[in-house]
Design an enzyme around this catalytic site. Structure first.
Site, short mmCIF file in Angstrom:
data_model
loop_
_atom_site.label_atom_id
_atom_site.label_comp_id
_atom_site.label_asym_id
_atom_site.label_seq_id
_atom_site.Cartn_x
_atom_site.Cartn_y
_atom_site.Cartn_z
N HIS A 1 -4.75 -8.83 5.64
CA HIS A 1 -5.02 -7.64 5.29
C HIS A 1 -5.89 -7.69 3.82
O HIS A 1 -6.07 -8.53 3.14
CB HIS A 1 -3.67 -6.79 4.94
N ASP B 1 1.11 4.09 1.38
CA ASP B 1 1.49 4.70 2.48
C ASP B 1 2.67 3.84 3.41
O ASP B 1 3.28 4.34 4.51
CB ASP B 1 0.45 5.02 3.44
N HIS C 1 0.14 3.36 13.74
CA HIS C 1 -0.56 3.38 12.39
C HIS C 1 -1.99 3.76 12.64
O HIS C 1 -2.93 3.27 12.38
CB HIS C 1 -0.51 1.79 11.65
N HIS D 1 0.96 -1.03 0.10
CA HIS D 1 -0.04 0.04 0.08
C HIS D 1 0.95 1.06 0.06
O HIS D 1 1.90 1.10 0.61
CB HIS D 1 -0.93 -0.06 1.42
#
Lengths: 364, 364
Positions: free
Chosen positions: A182, A66, A313, A64
């Protein structure tokens, strides 16, 4: 031998001035290992006490943005700041399949020729690490050309017996990856220091008639020595108990683990770094997005009997009480939620630039 | 109608906490156009008074990392902050050939499905825009698959007569790109507002017997009207002189221009934004790296008779006098060097977050 963890970015979804996007640095003996590299990690490094030039390994938990959009820029800046040195060992980069092609193509497009060697080792995920409709097979990407300066990294498949991936096994460390669930395949990394030899028992050495000098060094390094009188001294006779190594586990985004390796590898970790994107009242939403809440994170930490749980996070909606604006939520609520599961054991909420030392262990 | 330029990043080579990597925003009537998007541009936007959600066009001058590595992250964050709207016009992205494939592949790898439409228009450079050995042909990249949500952008070839590329020609603006010489092909963009109709001369309208109402609007919009008495009033009869449009020229990294378009397009620009990476004493080094010095930038500005020259893209070694450390150089020296060429005409050194208004022009 000091070992410390520095959080360079502790926010979720996207970078912001504070918190920045995901990145954690692990420093030991002047070396620095980086876990995730969201956009802006290189400027966070500049703001911190760390030296980017000391980075020898980079681990990416999942693809991802980020968590890895800062990687090409960091590599380019490291190159600008380095001088060509043919003896320099390569920077090892570990991450999910597809990462090598991304790095290579981005450097190619931006005409960036790195002045230091690097090698990308790719972890092949399994299909049960994410919802079926989200899984993408990036194995074809690996057929791209390799850049001339780049050594070919390993393609790491799941070890079906261990249920994990062996990344590093050198004199000082074993690093294994394990699977997480995830929205897209995500990984956790268990970094385990190897035990260090105990101290020499000088009193005993004297009694046995071993003179200070080179023999001490041999014994300390685990080598038996024969004295002039013919007596053999084995290291076990004169060394105190070995000092157990420390264990740090850093998990990528997840709403749970896949297989039994995570629990085994994180067992009794000195520090477990786990995401807690949303608070317990948002558990349904968290699971829907493949994320965890404090209860989920601390439940896992409890099962693993970890010594220190650090949450990170966080959704950008959580702010410290002093910075709270309209629509923001109090971040300390996440700490309370996690600690209630751990029967009051203290839980730390990571913040950008927070550094936590992991002290040497005592002999058993 | 206000028009302002905000510098989001004014450093060269790589981002740093200050100055950040290249990015300039041009704002007019609530719309925002972004020129270059180095890593960290999205956080610079958050720190500024601008709203990233207002970005409707993005222009990339060239494919060096410090000018476009922030683009995938910015697009992802814009998407997170937007709601699906099928009527939303696409964000237009203009940049050198290869940019579309980079964006598409990066979004694909990071499983990012943007909630807003975008379209990438690619400029095909010519081989004389960089040293022969640096030129890379990225035309094969454009054969990659297109993502389902992405409209196919235009491939823009050099107009051999105009010696430029026509990017935008709508009711309000004409935007053209022109060629620069750099280590890799680089472009400059000339943004020219179209002239606006002059004010209605109310006194004259009264004399001609035109009653206030819808006819005023028609005339203002350039449409002739016929009065009840059969007399035709043409807009020219009742409108004051049109108000000339403003012209802003933003150049990518360069040590000179290719062809004659740059000079023509930048002629009498209200603002010319030009790089000056190194000071005049470093001209040889600047040219070797395809960069400019204040003398080179202001020489071009003088030839073009520009009204305001703003220098940017400074080497990280230049610091404001108040922030100077060991090994740093005084940045105001660059201003002095540029102004000496322009016979004292004031030159502005850009800083992160500096906003400069470009005032409406007067009627001729």
């Amino acid at each position: 031998m000091s070992m410390e963890v520095t959080f360079l970015g502790t926010g979720s979804a996207h970078p912001s001035p504070s918190p920045a996007a995901s990145a954690v640095a692990l420093r030991r003996e002047g070396q620095c290992w980086l876990f995730d590299c969201g956009e802006g990690t290189q400027t966070q490094l500049m703001r911190s006490h760390l030296k980017a030039g000391r980075i020898t390994k980079i681990f990416i938990t999942h693809l991802h943005g980020d968590h890895f959009f800062g990687l090409p820029g960091l590599l380019c800046t490291l190159s600008l700041q380095s001088s060509p040195d043919s003896n320099k060992p390569p920077v090892d980069i570990y991450g999910p399949l597809g990462l090598r092609s991304f790095i290579w193509r981005t450097l190619e497009l931006s005409h960036s020729q790195l002045l230091f060697p690097y090698v990308v080792h790719e972890l092949v995920p399994t299909r049960d690490q994410c919802p079926a409709e989200e899984f993408k097979d990036f194995s074809s990407l690996d057929k791209d050309d390799t850049s001339p300066g780049e050594a070919q990294g390993r393609i790491l498949h799941l070890d079906p017996v261990e249920n994990s991936y062996l990344l590093v096994d050198d004199e000082q460390f074993v690093v294994k990856a394990f699977r997480l669930f995830h929205r897209i395949p995500s990984f956790g990394f268990a970094v385990e220091e190897k035990p260090r030899a105990g101290k020499l028992n000088v009193q005993k050495l004297k009694e046995l008639g071993v003179q200070p000098g080179p023999l001490y060094g041999k014994l300390k390094n685990g080598i038996a020595v024969v004295l002039e009188n013919g007596v053999t001294i084995s290291p076990a006779d004169v060394l105190e108990e070995p000092i157990p190594g420390r264990k740090i586990c850093i998990l990528g985004d997840c709403s749970g683990v896949v297989g039994d390796a995570a629990m085994k590898l994180c067992c009794e970790a000195d520090m477990l770094i786990h995401e807690a994107t949303l608070d317990d009242t948002q558990e349904e939403k968290a699971r829907e997005h493949g994320h965890s809440t404090p209860k989920m994170a601390s439940g896992f930490a409890k099962s693993c009997k970890v010594k220190k749980l650090v949450l990170t996070h966080f959704s950008q909606r959580y702010k410290p009480a002093t910075q709270m604006g309209e629509g923001d939520a109090d971040i300390t609520e996440l700490k309370r939620q996690a600690e209630s599961v751990l029967d009051g054991q203290e839980v730390t909420l990571a913040e950008d630039f927070m550094t936590i030392e992991v002290p040497m262990k005592k002999q058993k």
